[in-house]
Design a protein around this motif. Structure first.
Motif, PDB file in Angstrom:
ATOM      1  N   ALA A 168       2.931 -22.912   0.743  1.00 17.60           N
ATOM      2  CA  ALA A 168       4.226 -22.472   0.068  1.00 17.60           C
ATOM      3  C   ALA A 168       5.530 -23.093   0.910  1.00 17.60           C
ATOM      4  N   VAL A 169       5.447 -23.215   1.984  1.00 14.74           N
ATOM      5  CA  VAL A 169       6.613 -23.538   2.790  1.00 14.74           C
ATOM      6  C   VAL A 169       7.200 -24.979   2.412  1.00 14.74           C
ATOM      7  N   LEU A 170       6.229 -25.719   2.427  1.00 12.64           N
ATOM      8  CA  LEU A 170       6.583 -27.245   2.126  1.00 12.64           C
ATOM      9  C   LEU A 170       7.020 -27.231   0.641  1.00 12.64           C
ATOM     10  N   LEU A 171       6.271 -26.472  -0.424  1.00 14.89           N
ATOM     11  CA  LEU A 171       6.685 -26.461  -1.655  1.00 14.89           C
ATOM     12  C   LEU A 171       7.924 -26.049  -1.801  1.00 14.89           C
ATOM     13  N   LYS A 172       8.301 -24.894  -1.538  1.00  8.86           N
ATOM     14  CA  LYS A 172       9.687 -24.225  -1.704  1.00  8.86           C
ATOM     15  C   LYS A 172      10.819 -25.179  -0.827  1.00  8.86           C
ATOM     16  N   ARG A 173      10.532 -25.850   0.199  1.00  4.34           N
ATOM     17  CA  ARG A 173      11.693 -26.544   0.740  1.00  4.34           C
ATOM     18  C   ARG A 173      11.837 -27.815   0.021  1.00  4.34           C
ATOM     19  N   THR A 174      10.728 -28.321  -0.282  1.00  4.23           N
ATOM     20  CA  THR A 174      10.823 -29.511  -1.529  1.00  4.23           C
ATOM     21  C   THR A 174      11.674 -29.215  -2.700  1.00  4.23           C
ATOM     22  N   GLU A 175      11.379 -27.880  -3.331  1.00  3.80           N
ATOM     23  CA  GLU A 175      12.160 -27.591  -4.278  1.00  3.80           C
ATOM     24  C   GLU A 175      13.592 -27.434  -4.207  1.00  3.80           C
ATOM     25  N   ALA A 176      13.727 -26.655  -3.084  1.00  4.22           N
ATOM     26  CA  ALA A 176      15.155 -26.242  -2.417  1.00  4.22           C
ATOM     27  C   ALA A 176      16.041 -27.525  -2.492  1.00  4.22           C
ATOM     28  N   ALA A 177      15.302 -28.561  -1.511  1.00  4.37           N
ATOM     29  CA  ALA A 177      16.124 -29.716  -1.514  1.00  4.37           C
ATOM     30  C   ALA A 177      16.529 -30.554  -2.736  1.00  4.37           C
ATOM     31  N   GLN A 178      15.496 -30.578  -3.739  1.00  2.58           N
ATOM     32  CA  GLN A 178      15.844 -31.066  -4.957  1.00  2.58           C
ATOM     33  C   GLN A 178      16.942 -30.290  -5.716  1.00  2.58           C
ATOM     34  N   ALA A 179      16.840 -29.064  -5.329  1.00  7.07           N
ATOM     35  CA  ALA A 179      18.085 -28.401  -6.100  1.00  7.07           C
ATOM     36  C   ALA A 179      19.420 -28.562  -5.496  1.00  7.07           C
ATOM     37  N   GLY A 180      19.193 -28.891  -4.451  1.00  9.34           N
ATOM     38  CA  GLY A 180      20.796 -29.160  -3.567  1.00  9.34           C
ATOM     39  C   GLY A 180      20.954 -28.786  -2.282  1.00  9.34           C
ATOM     40  N   LEU A 182      21.067 -28.388   1.427  1.00 13.75           N
ATOM     41  CA  LEU A 182      21.114 -29.535   2.553  1.00 13.75           C
ATOM     42  C   LEU A 182      20.256 -28.996   3.716  1.00 13.75           C
ATOM     43  N   ALA A 183      20.169 -27.546   3.871  1.00 10.95           N
ATOM     44  CA  ALA A 183      19.203 -27.336   4.988  1.00 10.95           C
ATOM     45  C   ALA A 183      17.871 -27.451   4.668  1.00 10.95           C
ATOM     46  N   ALA A 184      17.576 -27.554   3.526  1.00 11.37           N
ATOM     47  CA  ALA A 184      16.099 -27.595   2.977  1.00 11.37           C
ATOM     48  C   ALA A 184      15.857 -29.130   3.268  1.00 11.37           C
ATOM     49  N   GLU A 185      16.781 -29.978   2.809  1.00 13.68           N
ATOM     50  CA  GLU A 185      16.861 -31.533   3.170  1.00 13.68           C
ATOM     51  C   GLU A 185      16.525 -31.840   4.599  1.00 13.68           C
ATOM     52  N   ARG A 203      21.019 -41.392   8.875  1.00 12.33           N
ATOM     53  CA  ARG A 203      22.425 -41.218   9.620  1.00 12.33           C
ATOM     54  C   ARG A 203      23.163 -40.466   8.692  1.00 12.33           C
ATOM     55  N   GLY A 204      23.079 -40.850   7.273  1.00 11.13           N
ATOM     56  CA  GLY A 204      24.029 -39.935   6.185  1.00 11.13           C
ATOM     57  C   GLY A 204      23.775 -38.666   6.251  1.00 11.13           C
ATOM     58  N   LEU A 205      22.373 -38.333   6.462  1.00 11.26           N
ATOM     59  CA  LEU A 205      21.929 -36.853   6.252  1.00 11.26           C
ATOM     60  C   LEU A 205      22.690 -36.171   7.525  1.00 11.26           C
ATOM     61  N   VAL A 206      22.448 -36.802   8.874  1.00  9.21           N
ATOM     62  CA  VAL A 206      23.024 -36.233   9.752  1.00  9.21           C
ATOM     63  C   VAL A 206      24.744 -36.032   9.737  1.00  9.21           C
ATOM     64  N   MET A 207      25.427 -36.748   9.252  1.00  8.48           N
ATOM     65  CA  MET A 207      26.779 -36.934   8.993  1.00  8.48           C
ATOM     66  C   MET A 207      27.085 -35.740   7.911  1.00  8.48           C
ATOM     67  N   ARG A 208      26.470 -35.566   6.831  1.00  7.77           N
ATOM     68  CA  ARG A 208      26.651 -34.670   5.968  1.00  7.77           C
ATOM     69  C   ARG A 208      26.275 -33.305   6.511  1.00  7.77           C
ATOM     70  N   VAL A 209      25.327 -32.954   7.327  1.00  6.99           N
ATOM     71  CA  VAL A 209      25.145 -31.763   7.959  1.00  6.99           C
ATOM     72  C   VAL A 209      26.266 -31.272   8.774  1.00  6.99           C
ATOM     73  N   ARG A 210      26.689 -32.370   9.745  1.00  8.35           N
ATOM     74  CA  ARG A 210      27.651 -32.068  10.504  1.00  8.35           C
ATOM     75  C   ARG A 210      29.210 -31.719   9.868  1.00  8.35           C
ATOM     76  N   GLN A 211      29.502 -32.362   8.820  1.00  8.78           N
ATOM     77  CA  GLN A 211      30.500 -32.240   7.817  1.00  8.78           C
ATOM     78  C   GLN A 211      30.426 -30.804   7.132  1.00  8.78           C
ATOM     79  N   SER A 212      29.233 -30.480   6.952  1.00 14.33           N
ATOM     80  CA  SER A 212      29.204 -29.067   6.237  1.00 14.33           C
ATOM     81  C   SER A 212      29.263 -27.823   6.928  1.00 14.33           C
ATOM     82  N   LYS A 213      29.128 -27.973   8.301  1.00 14.98           N
ATOM     83  CA  LYS A 213      29.299 -27.015   9.115  1.00 14.98           C
ATOM     84  C   LYS A 213      28.359 -25.640   8.704  1.00 14.98           C
ATOM     85  N   ASP A 214      27.144 -25.911   8.389  1.00 14.93           N
ATOM     86  CA  ASP A 214      26.357 -24.996   7.676  1.00 14.93           C
ATOM     87  C   ASP A 214      25.569 -24.731   8.517  1.00 14.93           C
ATOM     88  N   PRO A 215      25.330 -23.339   9.443  1.00 16.31           N
ATOM     89  CA  PRO A 215      24.414 -23.166  10.607  1.00 16.31           C
ATOM     90  C   PRO A 215      22.951 -23.215  10.028  1.00 16.31           C
TER      91      PRO A 215
END
Length: 315
Positions: A168-180, A182-185, A203-215
């Motif tokens: 269920a962990v992988l399933l939900k994380r995939t669903e969450a990432a597809q829904a948008g 960033l943490a799941a992605e 690299r793009g993902l790392v930059m988006r995470v840093r810009q998000s300031k989402d813990p």
């Protein structure tokens, strides 16, 4: 006679003991100053555990950690409740309407609850037996580790093996990432299942995470930013690639509002799953890292990394 511990737990204890021995040796000898050995930590429980037969828990934690300020109290409710609810089964059930509506944060937090409880839910009786065995070992951290495992067993008591939480962990994380989410992605990338294998994507993902300031995103990405990032040219100008950088990402998540208190999910994962427990009661993650994991000459390096991660995101 020492009580039996499940085979997978034995291998975990051996590995953790070896790492801890090296870690404390390096700390005490201040070596190496720029790249000391630290323990690689995954934010949520990943070592297969078992489920304890305990009564259903209700209510919430009263000692919500504030990490020196009130940032945890200002968390969005869906995230705050993950850290404070004593019944994670009920927590996930309450998220169900939002999950069905493809809410990315609700789906992500459900995956965190599943990850927190997955090993526990796999085999109820064995979890209790192993916790008892840990207590009987009488090690310096046995009491703290048993307490952390009991906290997991209480919060996860209503989950059962048939819930198949590991899947269920992988399933939900995939669903969450597809829904948008960033943490799941970020979590998918950190677990070796990125949404894209293109070098530019990471690299793009790392930059988006840093810009998000989402813990949550910082914490989820942290395993990918340690040794796993070593030798990746696309991350050469980022806080990545050494044994210290993973901790730096986790500490940055704490500064951004993650619950990094003594009973939070992060500290619980360290202690319950790996036996890496603070000897000082009530010690939060930041104090624990600087007290037990980072040699004195490495503290400034980590502080500079954290400051960079909290800055403009350029490296």
């Amino acid at each position: 006679m020492v009580p039996r511990i499940a085979n997978k737990q034995v291998f975990g204890f051996i590995a953790v003991s070896a790492v801890l021995a090296a870690l404390f040796f390096l700390r005490d000898h201040n070596w190496p100053p720029a790249d000391p050995a630290v323990v690689e930590v995954v934010p949520d429980p990943v070592i297969p555990l078992a489920r304890a037969l305990v009564p259903q828990a209700t209510g919430r934690r009263d000692d919500v950690a504030t990490y020196g300020n009130e940032v945890v109290a200002r968390m969005p409710r869906v995230r705050r409740d993950f850290e404070t609810e004593n019944d994670l089964y009920g927590y996930v059930q309450r998220l169900d309407p939002a999950i069905r509506a493809s809410d990315p944060d609700a789906t992500w937090m459900a995956s965190r609850a599943y990850d927190y409880c997955a090993g526990f839910a796999a085999a109820p009786v064995n979890y209790t037996r192993d916790t008892d065995a840990i207590t009987a070992l009488g090690l310096r951290t046995s009491q703290a580790m048993a307490a952390a495992r009991q906290r997991v067993s209480q919060r996860c008591a209503r989950f059962a093996p048939q819930d198949r939480l590991f899947s269920a962990v992988l399933l939900k994380r995939t669903e969450a990432a597809q829904a948008g989410s960033l943490a799941a992605e970020a979590a998918l990338a950190a677990s070796g299942r990125p949404l894209s294998d293109d070098e530019a994507y990471l690299r793009g993902l790392v930059m988006r995470v840093r810009q998000s300031k989402d813990p949550e995103a910082y914490l989820a990405l942290s395993p990918a930013m340690g040794i796993a990032a070593s030798g990746k040219p696309e991350l050469a100008d980022q806080v990545a690639g050494t044994q210290l950088t993973e901790l730096a990402w986790q500490l940055a998540a704490c500064e951004l509002g993650m619950d990094c208190g003594p009973d939070g999910a992060l500290m619980t994962a360290y202690c319950a799953n790996g036996g890496i427990c603070s000897r000082e009661q009530g010690q939060d993650f930041k104090r624990f890292v600087y007290d037990a994991a980072v040699p004195r000459q490495g503290a400034e390096v980590v502080e500079e990394m954290v400051a960079s991660l909290l800055g403009d995101g350029r490296g």
